[in-house]
Design a protein around this motif. Structure first.
Motif, short mmCIF file in Angstrom:
data_model
loop_
_atom_site.label_atom_id
_atom_site.label_comp_id
_atom_site.label_asym_id
_atom_site.label_seq_id
_atom_site.Cartn_x
_atom_site.Cartn_y
_atom_site.Cartn_z
N TRP A 1 1.18 -1.74 -0.08
CA TRP A 1 0.05 -0.05 -0.03
C TRP A 1 1.02 1.12 0.36
O TRP A 1 2.12 1.31 0.46
N VAL A 2 0.31 2.44 -1.06
CA VAL A 2 1.01 3.76 -0.70
C VAL A 2 -0.17 4.45 -0.42
O VAL A 2 -0.85 4.33 -0.67
N ASP A 3 1.03 5.29 1.01
CA ASP A 3 0.31 6.25 1.16
C ASP A 3 -0.80 7.70 0.64
O ASP A 3 0.38 6.89 -0.14
N SER A 4 -1.62 8.12 0.79
CA SER A 4 -1.72 9.02 -0.26
C SER A 4 -1.89 10.30 0.33
O SER A 4 -1.36 10.70 1.82
N ASP A 5 -1.44 11.77 -0.38
CA ASP A 5 -2.26 13.05 0.59
C ASP A 5 -2.86 13.22 0.55
O ASP A 5 -3.91 12.87 0.07
N ASP A 6 -3.56 15.11 0.87
CA ASP A 6 -4.86 15.01 1.59
C ASP A 6 -5.31 15.06 0.36
O ASP A 6 -6.83 15.45 0.26
N GLN A 7 -5.52 15.14 -1.12
CA GLN A 7 -6.38 14.60 -1.93
C GLN A 7 -6.13 13.43 -2.51
O GLN A 7 -7.38 13.32 -3.66
N GLY A 8 -5.36 12.34 -1.94
CA GLY A 8 -6.38 11.44 -2.38
C GLY A 8 -5.04 10.63 -3.46
O GLY A 8 -5.27 9.51 -4.04
N ARG A 9 -4.11 11.24 -4.28
CA ARG A 9 -3.22 11.29 -4.57
C ARG A 9 -1.44 10.54 -4.28
O ARG A 9 -1.58 10.70 -3.01
N MET A 10 -1.23 9.11 -4.55
CA MET A 10 -0.69 8.73 -4.42
C MET A 10 0.53 9.58 -3.80
O MET A 10 1.42 10.36 -4.80
#
Ligand SMILES: *Cc1c(COP(=O)(O)O)cnc(C)c1O
Length: 468
Positions: free
Chosen positions: A210-219
């Motif tokens: 799993w790759v964490d995402s930023d506050d917009q939901g992007r990898m």
């Protein structure tokens, strides 16, 4: 003649029933403007009319159609009106519905060319038009399925086939048990359907990085593990809440260099590639190996229409392999080799009609229209004191009130208003209201009316909450 045949011949020929069906359909489309976005409670209670044990005797076709049209028709949800913003349910282009009605009467099975030359022909044409719209290479093939869920199943089955074959493992011969491990790399904001199809393909949680995402939901690029030829990387064009796009330009070339397979879930967002306005979002998306996309969302085709696009024809067709001595293949298009189904409705027909009607310009205008209306929605809602949590890069808006409790109750009030409809979700641990502008019919006036209802709903909600 059997009793059943006698009844069928005597009651109504297809033509008479079609006249009846057509007049119900016409009535529905003429009056649907007055329908609520979602049926009222009293109307829903009419659904009880359908409760009965399976009839013993053969019935009357005309009565059945009447019951369906009159009682059923009142209990529809009105996506094609301008004030439905739920899920990412698209509106519908009139030419699509009309083409579908014509083709429904043909009742074609699109599995093989010899089952329907017209279905095969139009699927072939649609395939090349889709390549053109999305700027995909000539070798890309398209299969038409129920939706993006199944399209992702096809794309990831092709990925599994190809990545294992590079490791000298023919999955169609040897199966997945004992196969070399593959690595699935995807963002924490990947759509739930992807996890479902990975499970069907034999990949459990342990295979997923799993790759964490930023506050917009992007990898988050920094979180991306180092990639190799055992990887299947799953990216997203259009997060289902925020509409955000993964950074294709940075990720795809890197993944391809490592010989990873890249699949893009572009259910509604891949259509951005059909408009120059969004070239910053879709740059390099054409370098992926497979893409899943829906017609029934952004493009406003009738339900249901999902599309798998794949640049590796051998991987896709081997992954979906089927044999049988009675199968009669031809030199023309045999569509079943591109889908898990054999028998299938000829949904390429209405997709063809919608694309032919819109043309390249119309598709890009439609995509831009949905975007501009979403921006307008966000602006109006912000003026009314709603907090907007996302950058409105495409057609999705995330809103909330001052507290989770108020947001949730406001949503209940909106949903029961009949004026407009939208859904909720949890976004970064907070309750939200999701707005998806996905119908060609949504006007500025619809948006103003809906936002006014949002405010009224919030007022009712705060009275209810303070009473509790
Ligand atoms: C809607 C959606 C899906 C599922 O598509 P269906 O057509 O409902 O099967 C998958 N991914 C995303 C991002 C979606 O928006």
């Amino acid at each position: 003649m059997s009793a059943l045949q006698r009844t069928l011949f005597a009651q109504h020929g297809t033509a008479d029933l079609l006249d009846q069906a057509y007049s119900h359909a016409r009535q529905y489309s003429l009056t649907s403007g007055a329908l609520p976005a979602f049926p009222a409670k009293a109307t829903l209670s009419l659904l009880k009319e359908f409760d009965e044990a399976l009839p013993i005797e053969t019935g009357n076709a005309s009565d059945i159609i009447k019951l369906l049209a009159e009682t059923g028709g009142k209990n529809t949800v009105h996506y094609s009106g301008g004030r439905y913003f739920g899920f990412v349910n698209g509106g519908v282009l009139p030419v699509g519905i009309a083409a579908r009605i014509v083709a429904d009467v043909w009742d074609q099975n699109a599995a093989l060319y010899v089952m329907s030359p017209i279905a095969a022909k139009l699927e072939d044409i649609v395939q090349s038009w889709l390549r053109d719209l999305f700027n995909l290479p000539e070798r890309v093939i398209a299969g038409l399925v129920g939706g993006t869920s199944v399209a992702s199943l096809c794309g990831l089955a092709a990925a599994r086939y190809r990545q294992l074959s590079k490791l000298d493992w023919d999955v169609t011969e040897k199966g997945i048990f004992g196969a070399p491990d593959l690595r699935i790399v995807m963002g924490t904001q990947t759509h739930g359907t992807v996890f479902k199809v990975l499970n069907l393909l034999g990949f459990g949680r342990q295979h997923i990085e799993w790759v964490d995402s930023d506050d917009q939901g992007r990898m988050l690029l920094d979180e991306l593990p180092s990639l190799d030829e055992r990887c299947i990387v799953i990216l997203q064009a259009g997060n289902v809440c925020s509409g955000a796009f993964d950074d294709f330009k940075r990720i795809i070339p890197m993944a391809k260099k490592a010989e990873a397979w890249v699949h893009v879930d572009g259910a509604f967002g891949l259509w951005a590639a059909a408009s120059n306005t969004f070239s910053h979002l879709t740059d390099s998306v054409a370098l992926a190996n497979s893409w899943s996309v829906d017609g029934h969302k952004t493009l406003n085709t009738p339900y249901d229409c999902g599309i798998i696009l794949c640049e590796d024809k051998q991987a896709l067709t081997h992954a979906l392999h089927q044999q049988g001595s009675y199968i009669q293949s031809s030199d023309a298009r045999d569509s079943m080799i591109y889908t898990p189904d054999m028998s299938r409705r000829a949904k390429g027909i209405e997709l063809w009609a919608c694309l032919k009607f819109l043309g390249k310009k119309g598709v890009s205008e439609l995509v831009e229209l949905l975007h501009h209306q979403a921006i307008y929605f966000a602006k109006c809602a912000k003026n009314e004191g709603f907090e907007i949590l996302n950058d409105v890069v495409f057609n999705q808006v995330i809103l909330r009130c001052q507290s989770d409790a108020l947001t949730n109750e406001t949503l209940v009030q909106i949903q029961s208003s009949g004026i407009c409809w939208c859904g909720g979700a949890i976004w970064q641990e907070r309750a939200i209201i999701r707005v998806s502008v996905c119908s060609w019919a949504t006007s500025k006036r619809d948006i103003e009316q809906s936002v006014a209802e949002f405010s009224n709903a919030r007022e009712r909600a705060s009275l209810i909450i303070s009473d509790k």
